[in-house]
Design a protein around this motif. Structure first.
Motif, PDB file in Angstrom:
ATOM      1  N   ASP A  40      -0.306  -1.305   4.477  1.00  0.00           N
ATOM      2  CA  ASP A  40      -0.213   0.487   4.743  1.00  0.00           C
ATOM      3  C   ASP A  40      -1.317   0.811   5.831  1.00  0.00           C
ATOM      4  O   ASP A  40      -2.183   0.632   5.902  1.00  0.00           O
ATOM      5  CB  ASP A  40      -1.047   0.900   3.544  1.00  0.00           C
ATOM      6  CG  ASP A  40      -1.008   2.534   3.173  1.00  0.00           C
ATOM      7  OD1 ASP A  40       0.641   3.287   2.934  1.00  0.00           O
ATOM      8  OD2 ASP A  40      -1.630   3.159   3.132  1.00  0.00           O
ATOM      9  N   ARG A  48      -1.132   6.671  -0.479  1.00  0.00           N
ATOM     10  CA  ARG A  48      -1.476   5.225  -0.137  1.00  0.00           C
ATOM     11  C   ARG A  48      -1.563   4.913  -1.876  1.00  0.00           C
ATOM     12  O   ARG A  48      -1.488   3.977  -2.051  1.00  0.00           O
ATOM     13  CB  ARG A  48      -3.054   5.562   0.446  1.00  0.00           C
ATOM     14  CG  ARG A  48      -3.614   4.612   0.010  1.00  0.00           C
ATOM     15  CD  ARG A  48      -4.750   3.527   0.938  1.00  0.00           C
ATOM     16  NE  ARG A  48      -4.391   3.500   2.226  1.00  0.00           N
ATOM     17  CZ  ARG A  48      -5.428   2.914   3.110  1.00  0.00           C
ATOM     18  NH1 ARG A  48      -6.225   3.044   3.035  1.00  0.00           N
ATOM     19  NH2 ARG A  48      -4.712   2.125   3.789  1.00  0.00           N
ATOM     20  N   LEU A  79      -4.211  -2.597   2.495  1.00  0.00           N
ATOM     21  CA  LEU A  79      -4.509  -1.464   2.772  1.00  0.00           C
ATOM     22  C   LEU A  79      -5.524  -1.450   4.223  1.00  0.00           C
ATOM     23  O   LEU A  79      -6.461  -2.193   4.328  1.00  0.00           O
ATOM     24  CB  LEU A  79      -5.593  -0.543   1.257  1.00  0.00           C
ATOM     25  CG  LEU A  79      -5.132  -0.742   0.340  1.00  0.00           C
ATOM     26  CD1 LEU A  79      -5.602  -0.195  -0.033  1.00  0.00           C
ATOM     27  CD2 LEU A  79      -4.422  -0.189   0.262  1.00  0.00           C
TER      28      LEU A  79
END
Length: 325
Positions: A40, A48, A79
């Motif tokens: 992401d 998210r 992330l």
């Protein structure tokens, strides 16, 4: 993981639902046990959270960009701290894939759809020649038109072709028809580059050539990679008998007009660093790009719309009446 030699790597930026649908599509077509890494690229908080919730509901791993994965699950969400773009975002996923012990990875956009299982066949063909570093299937758009593979670009494609397009058009059409026929007859074709929306890459080779060049944010990643591979004696391969559908533009739609400037910057970076273009040829590339963007493309769009309008208005009137026959 032990049964498969490859893992999918998918970038996400503010398209959580699309990425989740992409994962489900992979599972439906390629098997529920197919491993996947999602990176992401610092999406907004709501987007998210959708991805984090989806991964945790399935008991899959969620880690920060610089966090070590102690006990990996089949699928992993990474992330990222920033929106790194295509090259660095994919590098994060590819490096993790190699660290997890995979030899190959499928780089895939979240706007690509499988309509049939193809990866087993594509992987087997990749093994047929140890010089194949990258291999990809036929990419078709929403309208079923081909997207690639591509020839080596240059001043001829960026400047001469747009400027003399009306004169060259018939020859381009004939050349395209001939090229497509030749490509479709071969089991494996070796082009200059592929579409980057779905490629199977050898991770050891990617590490050898220094992964993707992170000097670009978006665009020109594939020709840059091809140049790096060719210098080391590796091949880029294409398989026309296998295909996926690419809903082109879905991943870059939020960038708006900024994407055109990103493309130009990346193209100039590629020509200067990897093709050793000097100021004059870079000037021609820039002028040709801007001419295509602001003159040729709008004119072609207007012509196509005008032709459709003419057909709509006049074609029904020319049809013979059934009752009058």
């Amino acid at each position: 993981r032990g049964e498969k030699m490859y893992i999918f790597v998918i970038l996400n930026w503010n398209k959580a639902s699309m990425t989740i649908n992409s994962i489900r599509n992979i599972q439906n077509m390629e098997g529920k046990e197919t491993p996947i890494i999602v990176v992401d690229n610092n999406s907004n908080k709501d987007e998210r959270e959708k991805l984090i919730s989806f991964f945790r509901e399935n008991n899959w791993s969620v880690i920060d960009e610089d966090e070590n994965l102690e006990v990996p699950t089949r699928n992993v969400l990474v992330l990222a701290k920033e929106n790194y773009g295509y090259a660095k975002g994919n590098n994060i996923g590819l490096k993790l894939a190699k660290k997890l012990g995979y030899k190959w990875a499928v780089i895939m956009n979240n706007d690509v759809l499988f309509e049939q299982p193809i990866m087993a066949k594509l992987f087997n063909l990749a093994q047929s020649d140890n010089r194949i570093a990258v291999i990809g299937p036929r990419i078709i758009g929403p309208n079923s038109k081909r997207q690639g593979p591509f020839i080596k670009p240059g001043v001829h494609t960026y400047f001469l072709l747009p400027v003399f397009y009306p004169l060259l058009y018939p020859f381009l059409k004939i050349g395209t028809i001939i090229r497509v026929k030749l490509i479709s007859r071969r089991l494996i074709y070796y082009p200059y580059r592929l579409m980057g929306c779905l490629m199977l890459v050898n991770l050891e080779v990617m590490e050898e050539v220094g992964w993707f060049d992170e000097g670009t944010f978006l665009y020109a990643e594939e020709p840059i990679l091809s140049e790096k591979l060719f210098k080391k004696g590796y091949k880029v391969a294409y398989v026309d008998s296998l295909y996926v559908r690419h809903m082109h533009g879905a991943t870059t739609s939020e960038l708006g007009s900024k994407k055109d400037l990103l493309r130009l910057d990346s193209d100039l970076y590629y020509f200067e660093k990897y093709r050793k273009y000097g100021p004059f040829r870079l000037f021609l590339v820039r002028i040709g790009f801007l001419y295509s963007l602001f003159v040729l493309t709008p004119v072609l769009i207007w012509i196509k719309k005008s032709i459709k309008l003419v057909f709509k208005r006049f074609l029904p009137r020319t049809r013979p009446s059934v009752s009058g026959e």
